[in-house]
Design an enzyme around this catalytic site. Structure first.
Site, short mmCIF file in Angstrom:
data_model
loop_
_atom_site.label_atom_id
_atom_site.label_comp_id
_atom_site.label_asym_id
_atom_site.label_seq_id
_atom_site.Cartn_x
_atom_site.Cartn_y
_atom_site.Cartn_z
N CYS A 1 0.78 -1.22 0.22
CA CYS A 1 0.08 0.11 -0.09
C CYS A 1 1.03 1.30 0.10
CB CYS A 1 -1.04 0.20 1.32
SG CYS A 1 -2.34 1.46 1.10
N CYS B 1 -0.52 4.27 2.09
CA CYS B 1 -0.24 3.99 3.48
C CYS B 1 0.98 4.26 4.01
CB CYS B 1 -0.71 2.28 3.87
SG CYS B 1 -2.23 1.87 3.37
N ASP B 2 1.99 3.65 3.11
CA ASP B 2 3.33 3.70 3.51
C ASP B 2 4.43 4.59 2.90
OD1 ASP B 2 2.47 1.67 5.51
OD2 ASP B 2 2.86 0.20 4.10
#
Length: 323
Positions: free
Chosen positions: A141, A144-145
């Protein structure tokens, strides 16, 4: 031991942000929810190190700790959390009907309402070095990261719209993005391909696959292989993003719930209602667009509210029928 089948007002299948948020709302509405955690208690967030984009955590929090706190909050209001996996379902077509669920192949549960929060599983390459470094620089992701790799060199694997979108996102915050495409063309739409090709810090490598992710504790590099020539090449990176798709964990509902071609459960309009009365779907089991913890939590809230309203309607009908 009693052979009596347990009857529940609300059964929640799955224990990620969607499931626990549904449990919080359902418990506060006195629906006496029971959560079965599934094979991955806490869901995908338990494989994430730092969560920096969930509201309410100004310093960030690691994924497993966040899921423990969500569980504790759900239990505070009376939710019963059980370890177990739904292995079969028999869903009623009738309004006010009872749905039957088998847990771990043997335990029988009956439920007036079911909230499905089984999530989705990111597809990985299943290379030993990739699996070893998940959470140490390997992620599925970018949204997300990606923040953790600001100004650094990273690589992304994939050729579809999601891969192109995530590569573009990474290009805005990273120094260089190397995009590995297995074939000699991208599957992404022409618009997405144009976006990728217009960004000067994205290098697309066609006919290229991951041979090995380099690094002991964290990602330090990538060994690529050209699948036409067999030539291998090492590059220095600090993050590898795998964007080759997700598989929704919805197999046990096939043939009973409406789904798209991939297996995401279809819900009605802006609600979490499925084609079966009293059955609601939330989180990544029905969301292939956003796949974020906060959006999953939002649909968990919606599912609990939909379940509460459904039960109120059923009770009203029963009162009218008996009067």
């Amino acid at each position: 031991m009693s052979d009596k089948i347990e009857r529940l007002k609300t059964l929640i299948i799955g224990s990620g942000p969607a499931g626990y948020t549904a449990a919080i709302y359902a418990a506060r509405a006195d629906l006496k929810p029971v959560v079965y955690t599934g094979m991955e208690p806490g869901g995908q967030l338990t494989t994430t190190t730092e969560v920096d984009n969930f509201p309410g955590y100004p310093e960030g929090i690691d994924g497993p700790s966040m899921m423990v706190q969500l569980q504790q909050q759900a239990e505070r209001f009376g939710t019963e959390v059980r370890i177990g996996m739904a292995t079969a379902v028999e869903l009623s077509d009738e309004v006010g009907g009872i749905h039957k669920v088998t847990i771990d192949g043997s335990t029988q549960i009956e439920a007036e309402t079911i909230i499905i929060s089984t999530g989705a599983t990111a597809k990985y390459l299943n290379i030993p070095s990739e699996q070893r470094l998940r959470g140490g620089g390997v992620s599925a992701c970018a949204v997300c990261d990606g923040f953790f790799y600001k100004g650094q060199d990273v690589a992304i694997v994939g050729a579809g719209d999601t891969a192109a979108e995530e590569a573009s996102y990474l290009a805005n915050i990273c120094n260089k993005v190397t995009m590995l495409v297995r074939k000699d063309y991208m599957r992404a739409s022409k618009a997405m391909q144009h976006r990728v090709n217009s960004l000067k810090n994205i290098e697309v490598r066609y006919n290229t696959e991951v041979d090995e992710v380099l690094g002991d504790q964290v990602v330090e590099g990538l060994r690529m292989v050209n699948n036409q020539t067999g030539k291998k090449e090492d590059i220095a990176i600090t993050g590898l993003f795998v964007a080759i798709g997700h598989k929704p964990n919805t197999d046990i509902f096939k043939g009973q719930l409406d789904m798209d071609e991939v297996g995401y459960i279809l819900t009605q309009g802006k609600s979490t209602k499925t084609n079966k009365p009293g059955v609601f779907a939330s989180g990544d089991a029905q969301d292939k667009e956003y796949r974020q913890a906060v959006t999953a939590a939002g649909t968990g809230c919606m599912a609990a509210l939909d379940a509460e309203r459904y039960l109120a309607t059923v009770e009203t009908h029963e009162e009218v029928a008996t009067s």
